[in-house]
Design a protein around this motif. Structure first.
Motif, PDB file in Angstrom:
ATOM      1  N   THR A   1      35.981  19.680  34.396  1.00 55.14           N
ATOM      2  CA  THR A   1      35.886  21.084  34.838  1.00 55.14           C
ATOM      3  C   THR A   1      36.903  21.969  34.142  1.00 55.14           C
ATOM      4  O   THR A   1      36.618  23.114  33.804  1.00 55.14           O
ATOM      5  CB  THR A   1      36.068  21.189  36.361  1.00 55.14           C
ATOM      6  N   PHE A   2      38.113  21.459  33.924  1.00 53.14           N
ATOM      7  CA  PHE A   2      39.134  22.232  33.225  1.00 53.14           C
ATOM      8  C   PHE A   2      39.110  21.968  31.722  1.00 53.14           C
ATOM      9  O   PHE A   2      39.368  22.857  30.916  1.00 53.14           O
ATOM     10  CB  PHE A   2      40.521  21.906  33.783  1.00 53.14           C
ATOM     11  N   GLY A   3      38.793  20.730  31.357  1.00 55.78           N
ATOM     12  CA  GLY A   3      38.841  20.339  29.955  1.00 55.78           C
ATOM     13  C   GLY A   3      37.798  20.994  29.080  1.00 55.78           C
ATOM     14  O   GLY A   3      37.998  21.140  27.865  1.00 55.78           O
ATOM     15  N   CYS A   4      36.677  21.426  29.664  1.00 54.28           N
ATOM     16  CA  CYS A   4      35.632  22.049  28.856  1.00 54.28           C
ATOM     17  C   CYS A   4      36.117  23.337  28.204  1.00 54.28           C
ATOM     18  O   CYS A   4      35.548  23.798  27.205  1.00 54.28           O
ATOM     19  CB  CYS A   4      34.385  22.302  29.696  1.00 54.28           C
ATOM     20  N   ASN A   5      37.197  23.912  28.734  1.00 54.50           N
ATOM     21  CA  ASN A   5      37.727  25.150  28.157  1.00 54.50           C
ATOM     22  C   ASN A   5      38.329  24.958  26.775  1.00 54.50           C
ATOM     23  O   ASN A   5      38.547  25.934  26.062  1.00 54.50           O
ATOM     24  CB  ASN A   5      38.768  25.755  29.100  1.00 54.50           C
ATOM     25  N   ILE A   6      38.583  23.709  26.377  1.00 51.67           N
ATOM     26  CA  ILE A   6      39.107  23.502  25.022  1.00 51.67           C
ATOM     27  C   ILE A   6      37.999  23.736  23.999  1.00 51.67           C
ATOM     28  O   ILE A   6      38.256  24.204  22.881  1.00 51.67           O
ATOM     29  CB  ILE A   6      39.732  22.102  24.854  1.00 51.67           C
ATOM     30  N   LYS A   7      36.756  23.440  24.358  1.00 53.84           N
ATOM     31  CA  LYS A   7      35.642  23.661  23.431  1.00 53.84           C
ATOM     32  C   LYS A   7      35.212  25.126  23.417  1.00 53.84           C
ATOM     33  O   LYS A   7      34.759  25.639  22.387  1.00 53.84           O
ATOM     34  CB  LYS A   7      34.460  22.758  23.801  1.00 53.84           C
ATOM     35  N   SER A   8      35.398  25.821  24.533  1.00 50.83           N
ATOM     36  CA  SER A   8      35.110  27.261  24.552  1.00 50.83           C
ATOM     37  C   SER A   8      36.322  28.076  24.104  1.00 50.83           C
ATOM     38  O   SER A   8      36.254  29.304  24.023  1.00 50.83           O
ATOM     39  CB  SER A   8      34.667  27.705  25.947  1.00 50.83           C
ATOM     40  N   HIS A   9      37.422  27.388  23.826  1.00 49.61           N
ATOM     41  CA  HIS A   9      38.666  27.982  23.318  1.00 49.61           C
ATOM     42  C   HIS A   9      39.133  29.150  24.199  1.00 49.61           C
ATOM     43  O   HIS A   9      39.485  30.226  23.703  1.00 49.61           O
ATOM     44  CB  HIS A   9      38.502  28.459  21.876  1.00 49.61           C
ATOM     45  N   GLN A  10      39.181  28.897  25.510  1.00 53.90           N
ATOM     46  CA  GLN A  10      39.602  29.946  26.442  1.00 53.90           C
ATOM     47  C   GLN A  10      41.013  29.661  26.957  1.00 53.90           C
ATOM     48  O   GLN A  10      41.211  29.107  28.037  1.00 53.90           O
ATOM     49  CB  GLN A  10      38.589  30.062  27.585  1.00 53.90           C
ATOM     50  N   ILE A  11      41.977  30.054  26.152  1.00 52.32           N
ATOM     51  CA  ILE A  11      43.385  29.856  26.493  1.00 52.32           C
ATOM     52  C   ILE A  11      43.715  30.637  27.769  1.00 52.32           C
ATOM     53  O   ILE A  11      43.418  31.820  27.882  1.00 52.32           O
ATOM     54  CB  ILE A  11      44.286  30.326  25.340  1.00 52.32           C
ATOM     55  N   GLY A  12      44.313  29.958  28.729  1.00 56.84           N
ATOM     56  CA  GLY A  12      44.760  30.613  29.950  1.00 56.84           C
ATOM     57  C   GLY A  12      43.711  30.743  31.040  1.00 56.84           C
ATOM     58  O   GLY A  12      44.028  31.143  32.165  1.00 56.84           O
ATOM     59  N   ARG A  13      42.468  30.406  30.761  1.00 57.48           N
ATOM     60  CA  ARG A  13      41.415  30.621  31.760  1.00 57.48           C
ATOM     61  C   ARG A  13      41.614  29.753  33.003  1.00 57.48           C
ATOM     62  O   ARG A  13      41.470  30.232  34.138  1.00 57.48           O
ATOM     63  CB  ARG A  13      40.033  30.345  31.153  1.00 57.48           C
ATOM     64  N   THR A  14      41.947  28.490  32.812  1.00 56.02           N
ATOM     65  CA  THR A  14      42.055  27.573  33.957  1.00 56.02           C
ATOM     66  C   THR A  14      43.140  28.004  34.927  1.00 56.02           C
ATOM     67  O   THR A  14      42.912  28.071  36.142  1.00 56.02           O
ATOM     68  CB  THR A  14      42.316  26.133  33.477  1.00 56.02           C
ATOM     69  N   ILE A  15      44.312  28.298  34.422  1.00 56.29           N
ATOM     70  CA  ILE A  15      45.404  28.705  35.325  1.00 56.29           C
ATOM     71  C   ILE A  15      45.113  30.079  35.914  1.00 56.29           C
ATOM     72  O   ILE A  15      45.460  30.364  37.069  1.00 56.29           O
ATOM     73  CB  ILE A  15      46.773  28.681  34.595  1.00 56.29           C
ATOM     74  N   ARG A  16      44.419  30.928  35.166  1.00 55.54           N
ATOM     75  CA  ARG A  16      44.122  32.277  35.642  1.00 55.54           C
ATOM     76  C   ARG A  16      43.210  32.260  36.867  1.00 55.54           C
ATOM     77  O   ARG A  16      43.520  32.843  37.904  1.00 55.54           O
ATOM     78  CB  ARG A  16      43.486  33.095  34.512  1.00 55.54           C
ATOM     79  N   TYR A  17      42.063  31.592  36.753  1.00 53.05           N
ATOM     80  CA  TYR A  17      41.142  31.660  37.890  1.00 53.05           C
ATOM     81  C   TYR A  17      41.589  30.790  39.058  1.00 53.05           C
ATOM     82  O   TYR A  17      41.288  31.092  40.209  1.00 53.05           O
ATOM     83  CB  TYR A  17      39.694  31.375  37.471  1.00 53.05           C
ATOM     84  N   ASN A  18      42.341  29.730  38.769  1.00 49.70           N
ATOM     85  CA  ASN A  18      42.839  28.906  39.875  1.00 49.70           C
ATOM     86  C   ASN A  18      43.880  29.645  40.702  1.00 49.70           C
ATOM     87  O   ASN A  18      43.851  29.593  41.934  1.00 49.70           O
ATOM     88  CB  ASN A  18      43.389  27.584  39.346  1.00 49.70           C
ATOM     89  N   THR A  19      44.819  30.318  40.050  1.00 53.12           N
ATOM     90  CA  THR A  19      45.830  31.055  40.807  1.00 53.12           C
ATOM     91  C   THR A  19      45.221  32.254  41.518  1.00 53.12           C
ATOM     92  O   THR A  19      45.672  32.643  42.595  1.00 53.12           O
ATOM     93  CB  THR A  19      46.978  31.521  39.889  1.00 53.12           C
ATOM     94  N   LYS A  20      44.175  32.824  40.952  1.00 55.10           N
ATOM     95  CA  LYS A  20      43.549  33.999  41.567  1.00 55.10           C
ATOM     96  C   LYS A  20      42.709  33.649  42.785  1.00 55.10           C
ATOM     97  O   LYS A  20      42.708  34.373  43.790  1.00 55.10           O
ATOM     98  CB  LYS A  20      42.686  34.727  40.538  1.00 55.10           C
ATOM     99  N   TYR A  21      42.035  32.496  42.743  1.00 55.77           N
ATOM    100  CA  TYR A  21      41.068  32.190  43.792  1.00 55.77           C
ATOM    101  C   TYR A  21      41.435  30.988  44.666  1.00 55.77           C
ATOM    102  O   TYR A  21      40.669  30.641  45.567  1.00 55.77           O
ATOM    103  CB  TYR A  21      39.689  31.962  43.177  1.00 55.77           C
ATOM    104  N   CYS A  22      42.590  30.376  44.444  1.00 61.12           N
ATOM    105  CA  CYS A  22      42.948  29.186  45.226  1.00 61.12           C
ATOM    106  C   CYS A  22      43.044  29.478  46.719  1.00 61.12           C
ATOM    107  O   CYS A  22      42.859  28.580  47.549  1.00 61.12           O
ATOM    108  CB  CYS A  22      44.249  28.570  44.718  1.00 61.12           C
ATOM    109  N   GLY A  23      43.317  30.729  47.091  1.00 63.76           N
ATOM    110  CA  GLY A  23      43.418  31.087  48.498  1.00 63.76           C
ATOM    111  C   GLY A  23      42.102  31.474  49.133  1.00 63.76           C
ATOM    112  O   GLY A  23      42.033  31.717  50.348  1.00 63.76           O
TER     113      GLY A  23
END
Length: 290
Positions: A49-71
């Motif tokens: 789920t997080f690792g696929c972002n390396i192929k889409s080359h989306q730096i910062g996406r995983t930490i961004r949406y997790n910190t925004k929506y974890c609550g």
């Protein structure tokens, strides 16, 4: 790159919110342009789920949406489990976030020459299923969801008449699969420290009741700790022989499976970044080696 360059692969372990460590490592790898060194990548559970972002080359996406929506209870919560059957809400996590709130870059993913796989477990056979994603579709998102669907804490995912659950149940660190696929140079990204030893799961009594329709899956869960420890021992031997390169946290990450504090997510993400920054020279040397 030379014609005799060795086929290079990246293997990513899961681990729920330990995946913030993975996110930190991958962001540094992408910032340094080292993602281009990998011919293929394979992820299990959060590693998918997080690792696929390396192929889409989306730096910062995983930490961004997790910190925004974890609550948000729709993302992960006991309320989600009790009302939908999924601890991590399927609709919110695999529809609303990637297609509306923080879009997954499908176009870049599809244009990247890197091959990407995710691992699921066939609930009826107990065997791992390795799904190759050449061009990302909604069905592929279902395979990614299945890869991260923890038994008991998520509903089984039905795809084309087959029932799937968490890939970590049958193949938690698919390094041997990549070896069999011809990857001669492999980087393994773990989310547990070197001294970690997996213990037998405490939820087995509940699993035997709730998953009684899937006896092969129950056998997987009963032996999961043995299989995991055998695999990490194999990885250590290969690492000591210089045959693979391992990235792992220097200590236990001590983060819950449904962490709600953004500061804790950033803490673990920061450990991943620091670990990779300190290991960059060694990783580059390994990747450059013929």
């Amino acid at each position: 790159m030379t014609e005799n360059r060795k086929k290079t692969g990246l293997v990513m372990e899961g681990g729920a919110m330990r995946g913030m460590f993975t996110a930190g490592v991958l962001d540094v790898i992408m910032e340094e342009g080292l993602d281009r060194a990998f011919d293929g990548a394979i992820g299990v559970s959060a590693g998918a789920t997080f690792g696929c972002n390396i192929k889409s080359h989306q730096i910062g996406r995983t930490i961004r949406y997790n910190t925004k929506y974890c609550g948000d209870w729709r993302y992960v919560s006991w309320r989600s489990l009790f009302t939908t059957g999924d601890l991590y809400g399927a609709e919110f996590c695999y529809e609303t976030v990637p297609y509306e709130l923080d879009p997954f870059d499908v176009e870049t993913f599809n244009q990247s020459p890197m091959k990407f796989y995710c691992v699921c477990t066939d609930a009826e056979t107990g065997k791992p299923f390795y799904h190759y994603i050449p061009h990302f579709t909604r069905k592929d998102m279902e395979y990614v969801r299945a890869s991260a669907s923890m038994p008991i804490f998520a509903r089984p995912v039905e795809i084309d008449g087959r029932i799937f659950l968490d890939g970590g149940t049958s193949d938690p660190i698919p390094v041997t699969y990549f070896e069999h696929k011809g990857y001669e140079k492999i980087v393994v990204l773990l989310t547990q420290p070197a001294d970690y030893v997996k213990q037998k799961a405490g939820y087995l009594p509940a699993a035997r009741i709730l998953l009684r329709k899937y006896p092969a899956l129950i056998r997987d869960l009963e032996d999961r700790h043995i299989r995991y420890n055998q695999r990490t021992a194999y990885i250590r031997r290969k690492e000591e022989a210089g045959e693979i390169f391992v990235i792992r946290p220097p200590m236990a990450l001590n983060i819950g499976s449904m962490e709600k504090d953004p500061a804790e997510l950033r803490r673990v993400y920061g450990i991943g970044r620091k670990t990779m920054e300190e290991g960059l020279d060694a990783l580059k040397a390994y990747l450059d080696r013929e």
